[in-house]
Design a protein around this motif. Structure first.
Motif, PDB file in Angstrom:
ATOM      1  N   GLY A 127      68.114  69.397  84.827  1.00  0.00           N
ATOM      2  CA  GLY A 127      68.479  68.940  83.488  1.00  0.00           C
ATOM      3  C   GLY A 127      67.605  69.538  82.405  1.00  0.00           C
ATOM      4  O   GLY A 127      68.058  69.768  81.282  1.00  0.00           O
ATOM      5  N   PHE A 152      64.772  66.497  86.659  1.00  0.00           N
ATOM      6  CA  PHE A 152      65.858  65.782  85.989  1.00  0.00           C
ATOM      7  C   PHE A 152      67.180  66.245  86.597  1.00  0.00           C
ATOM      8  O   PHE A 152      67.678  67.313  86.265  1.00  0.00           O
ATOM      9  CB  PHE A 152      65.848  66.047  84.484  1.00  0.00           C
ATOM     10  CG  PHE A 152      64.626  65.531  83.790  1.00  0.00           C
ATOM     11  CD1 PHE A 152      64.636  64.291  83.188  1.00  0.00           C
ATOM     12  CD2 PHE A 152      63.459  66.279  83.753  1.00  0.00           C
ATOM     13  CE1 PHE A 152      63.510  63.795  82.556  1.00  0.00           C
ATOM     14  CE2 PHE A 152      62.328  65.802  83.119  1.00  0.00           C
ATOM     15  CZ  PHE A 152      62.345  64.557  82.519  1.00  0.00           C
ATOM     16  N   ILE A 180      71.135  66.075  87.023  1.00  0.00           N
ATOM     17  CA  ILE A 180      72.278  65.678  86.197  1.00  0.00           C
ATOM     18  C   ILE A 180      73.370  65.132  87.113  1.00  0.00           C
ATOM     19  O   ILE A 180      73.712  65.739  88.121  1.00  0.00           O
ATOM     20  CB  ILE A 180      72.817  66.876  85.406  1.00  0.00           C
ATOM     21  CG1 ILE A 180      71.720  67.466  84.522  1.00  0.00           C
ATOM     22  CG2 ILE A 180      74.022  66.472  84.573  1.00  0.00           C
ATOM     23  CD1 ILE A 180      72.070  68.808  83.936  1.00  0.00           C
ATOM     24  N   TYR A 218      70.973  61.124  83.807  1.00  0.00           N
ATOM     25  CA  TYR A 218      69.872  61.808  84.474  1.00  0.00           C
ATOM     26  C   TYR A 218      69.363  60.928  85.602  1.00  0.00           C
ATOM     27  O   TYR A 218      69.304  59.702  85.474  1.00  0.00           O
ATOM     28  CB  TYR A 218      68.697  62.047  83.520  1.00  0.00           C
ATOM     29  CG  TYR A 218      68.884  63.178  82.553  1.00  0.00           C
ATOM     30  CD1 TYR A 218      69.225  64.455  82.980  1.00  0.00           C
ATOM     31  CD2 TYR A 218      68.683  62.978  81.193  1.00  0.00           C
ATOM     32  CE1 TYR A 218      69.369  65.494  82.079  1.00  0.00           C
ATOM     33  CE2 TYR A 218      68.817  64.009  80.291  1.00  0.00           C
ATOM     34  CZ  TYR A 218      69.162  65.263  80.740  1.00  0.00           C
ATOM     35  OH  TYR A 218      69.295  66.290  79.840  1.00  0.00           O
ATOM     36  N   PHE A 239      70.099  56.290  82.791  1.00  0.00           N
ATOM     37  CA  PHE A 239      69.315  57.096  83.719  1.00  0.00           C
ATOM     38  C   PHE A 239      68.751  56.230  84.834  1.00  0.00           C
ATOM     39  O   PHE A 239      68.658  55.008  84.724  1.00  0.00           O
ATOM     40  CB  PHE A 239      68.217  57.878  82.995  1.00  0.00           C
ATOM     41  CG  PHE A 239      67.067  57.053  82.475  1.00  0.00           C
ATOM     42  CD1 PHE A 239      65.893  56.930  83.212  1.00  0.00           C
ATOM     43  CD2 PHE A 239      67.137  56.433  81.243  1.00  0.00           C
ATOM     44  CE1 PHE A 239      64.818  56.191  82.728  1.00  0.00           C
ATOM     45  CE2 PHE A 239      66.074  55.692  80.744  1.00  0.00           C
ATOM     46  CZ  PHE A 239      64.904  55.571  81.493  1.00  0.00           C
TER      47      PHE A 239
END
Length: 107
Positions: free
Chosen positions: A16, A37, A39, A48, A76
């Motif tokens: 990410g 990170f 995705i 994330y 996230f």
């Protein structure tokens, strides 16, 4: 650069942070913070998954992510001391909690 020398299975993966037009700041580059990170998508929303790559996300990263999530409505997930945590709307948190309780893969 080592990024070009990744094994075939990793060549399709884009962190990410490395994503085109990423909103993640330079200081959160994975080799600097030891967090990747990932995705993913939840109910057509991009999310994330903060994946430890040497250490858990620290307070600075989590604080920034919480603000980013509130501004963008982008939930996230993160891991701390082996436990999963979800930040986002109640439906997202409940769905993740159910998956964790059943031992299901999160993504």
């Amino acid at each position: 650069m080592i990024y070009e020398n990744r094994p075939d299975a990793c060549r399709k993966f884009i962190c990410g942070w490395f994503e085109e037009n990423s909103a993640l700041p330079e200081k959160f580059r994975p080799d600097k913070i030891s967090v990747i990170f990932v995705i993913a998508t939840w109910r057509s929303l991009p999310i994330y998954i903060l994946t430890p790559a040497g250490r858990d996300p620290d307070g600075e990263v989590l604080g920034w992510m919480k603000n980013f999530s509130l501004e963008t409505h982008r939930p996230f997930l993160y891991q701390s001391e082996g436990e999963w945590y979800a930040f986002g709307p109640p439906e997202f948190q409940q769905e993740i909690l159910k998956k964790v309780a059943k031992g299901e893969k999160l993504w």
